[in-house]
Design an enzyme around this catalytic site. Structure first.
Site, short mmCIF file in Angstrom:
data_model
loop_
_atom_site.label_atom_id
_atom_site.label_comp_id
_atom_site.label_asym_id
_atom_site.label_seq_id
_atom_site.Cartn_x
_atom_site.Cartn_y
_atom_site.Cartn_z
N CYS A 1 0.17 5.00 6.97
CA CYS A 1 -0.43 4.82 8.26
C CYS A 1 0.47 4.01 9.36
CB CYS A 1 -1.86 3.99 8.15
SG CYS A 1 -2.95 4.35 6.80
N CYS B 1 -16.41 -9.24 5.38
CA CYS B 1 -15.88 -7.94 4.95
C CYS B 1 -14.52 -8.10 4.29
CB CYS B 1 -15.34 -7.13 6.34
SG CYS B 1 -14.78 -5.45 5.74
N CYS C 1 0.25 0.30 10.26
CA CYS C 1 -0.06 -0.81 9.42
C CYS C 1 1.10 -1.49 8.81
CB CYS C 1 -1.04 -0.13 8.48
SG CYS C 1 -1.55 -1.33 7.04
N CYS D 1 0.86 -1.32 -0.02
CA CYS D 1 0.02 0.10 -0.23
C CYS D 1 0.88 1.33 -0.05
CB CYS D 1 -0.87 0.11 1.27
SG CYS D 1 -2.13 1.42 1.27
N CYS E 1 -19.43 -6.56 3.18
CA CYS E 1 -18.91 -5.10 3.48
C CYS E 1 -17.57 -5.13 2.68
CB CYS E 1 -18.56 -5.23 4.93
SG CYS E 1 -17.80 -3.64 5.32
N ARG F 1 -18.24 -3.30 17.28
CA ARG F 1 -17.61 -4.26 16.96
C ARG F 1 -16.02 -4.42 17.85
NH1 ARG F 1 -19.99 -6.65 12.69
NH2 ARG F 1 -21.78 -5.01 11.92
N CYS G 1 -19.70 1.58 8.00
CA CYS G 1 -19.10 1.03 9.32
C CYS G 1 -17.71 2.03 9.15
CB CYS G 1 -18.69 -0.25 8.82
SG CYS G 1 -17.24 -1.19 10.04
S1 SF4 Z 1 -4.53 1.00 6.79
FE1 SF4 Z 1 -2.74 0.06 5.68
S2 SF4 Z 1 -3.76 -0.91 3.89
FE2 SF4 Z 1 -5.16 0.72 4.77
S3 SF4 Z 1 -4.61 2.48 3.88
FE3 SF4 Z 1 -3.31 2.59 5.69
S4 SF4 Z 1 -1.39 1.56 4.92
FE4 SF4 Z 1 -3.01 1.32 3.33
#
Ligand code: SF4
Length: 363
Positions: A57, A97, A60, A53, A129, A261, A189
């Site tokens: 974040c 989901c 993540c 990705c 979802c 949840r 959600c």
């Molecule tokens: S949470 Fe992870 S997968 Fe989702 S946008 Fe952020 S970096 Fe990408």
């Protein structure tokens, strides 16, 4: 009684900080008024496209810029997804989901495949979802037409603390996507993560952002951070169970009708702790040994816990009827190939940059 939508941070903090027994009693009372207290929905989260990705974040392991042990994979096929959904249904899940590690949805073959996945799960009489990143109005309408029941788009934390977690998009983009979903009949959600170093005021701030939406989200996942080695948050302390119970209870009180949840972080919770979360208003768990990429209790262990607590898995479509699913050849919506300008604030987040730097030296 009409739901309250004008919550302030102070009011929510007052609830969060109540004496524990008072908080628990109030939350359990609200829960019993609006839900069957002995029913908990079992949902399954499938990572249909893992890793790689472009976002940053801080929590993540799927962000390409950090170095984790995660093995990525391309988009799964419709048949693979259908087979996994059937397995999930057989083991008691009423909702699937599908998560893809994308910044935003792009029109094209992959999105067309996701629409087909939605159609095939809808036909299994399960709530379907998706969590695919940011979404335009047209893409939301196409998902709705395919029979999507819910779209997940977490706010993650308060607007203030968001700037300490993610620099590749803004909080307003999240709200704009939720707004696009709200223009359809797809339910919303949206929730967040605690344990990222935020203050209790930030936790309350996130709940203000969610509870003042009108209508409030039909579903709010509350996650406890699972720190993953190689991510900027690898050294965060585990979330105390008391914080999790307080957060669930407060969410239940300010959003009485919502499905709350209990999401990531359950492997670190005892059964007693989880039971208190159910008592305080949590009425869904995610089943399966993985939650996207982080560990989760085995489904048999969960069923044992349900038996011990006398809980029953919730049937699908309790709150809203099953949406109709229109076949691809009868669609009214075409790809518009839009190129929306989602923001990219690009401010510096020290711990994200450090993790990125460390990743470069490991490759
Ligand atoms: S949470 Fe992870 S997968 Fe989702 S946008 Fe952020 S970096 Fe990408």
């Amino acid at each position: 009684m009409a739901l309250k939508h004008d919550w302030t941070k102070e009011e929510i903090l007052d609830i969060y900080n109540k004496p524990f027994m008072d908080l628990l009693y109030e939350a359990a009372s609200v829960h019993r008024e609006h839900h069957d207290p002995n029913t908990v929905q079992v949902s399954t989260l499938l990572s249909i496209k893992t890793g790689g990705c472009p976002e940053d974040c801080g929590y993540c392991p799927q962000a390409a810029r950090y170095h984790t042990d995660l093995e990525g994979n391309d988009l799964m096929s419709v048949n693979q997804v259908k087979a996994q959904a059937l397995r999930a249904k057989a083991s008691g899940s009423s909702r699937v989901c599908m998560g893809a590690a994308w910044r935003n949805v792009k029109d094209g073959e992959e999105f067309d495949n996701v629409l087909e996945m939605v159609r095939s799960i809808n036909k299994l009489d399960m709530e379907v979802c998706c969590t695919l990143g940011m979404l335009t109005e047209n893409q939301a309408a196409r998902l709705a037409e395919a029979g999507l029941y819910a779209y997940n788009h977490n706010l993650d934390t308060s607007e203030d603390y968001y700037k300490e977690v993610i620099s590749t998009r803004g909080f307003d983009d999240r709200l704009a996507t939720i707004d696009n979903v709200r223009k359809t009949n797809v339910t919303v959600c949206s929730g967040g993560i605690i344990g990222m170093g935020e203050s209790t005021a930030d936790r309350a701030g996130m709940l203000v952002a969610l509870a003042t939406l009108n209508p409030q989200p039909e579903s709010v996942p509350i996650n406890a951070l699972v720190p993953v080695e190689g991510t900027p948050m690898e050294e965060q302390e585990p979330v105390p169970i008391w914080d999790m119970i307080r957060m669930v209870a407060t969410t239940r009180i300010v959003m009485p009708e919502t499905q709350v949840r209990l999401s990531a972080g359950r492997t670190q919770m005892s059964r007693e702790g989880q039971a208190m979360c159910f008592f305080a208003g949590a009425n869904s768990i995610f089943a399966g040994d993985k939650l996207l990429t982080t560990p989760n209790p085995d489904v048999n262990e969960d069923m044992e816990m349900f038996k011990m607590l006398g809980l029953n898995p919730q049937k699908p479509f309790v709150k809203k009827s099953q949406p109709e699913s229109v076949a691809a050849e009868n669609t009214q919506f075409q790809s518009q190939n839009e190129k929306p300008k989602w923001s990219r604030p690009g401010h510096k987040i020290e711990r994200n940059l450090e993790a990125q730097q460390k990743a470069k030296t490991k490759v």
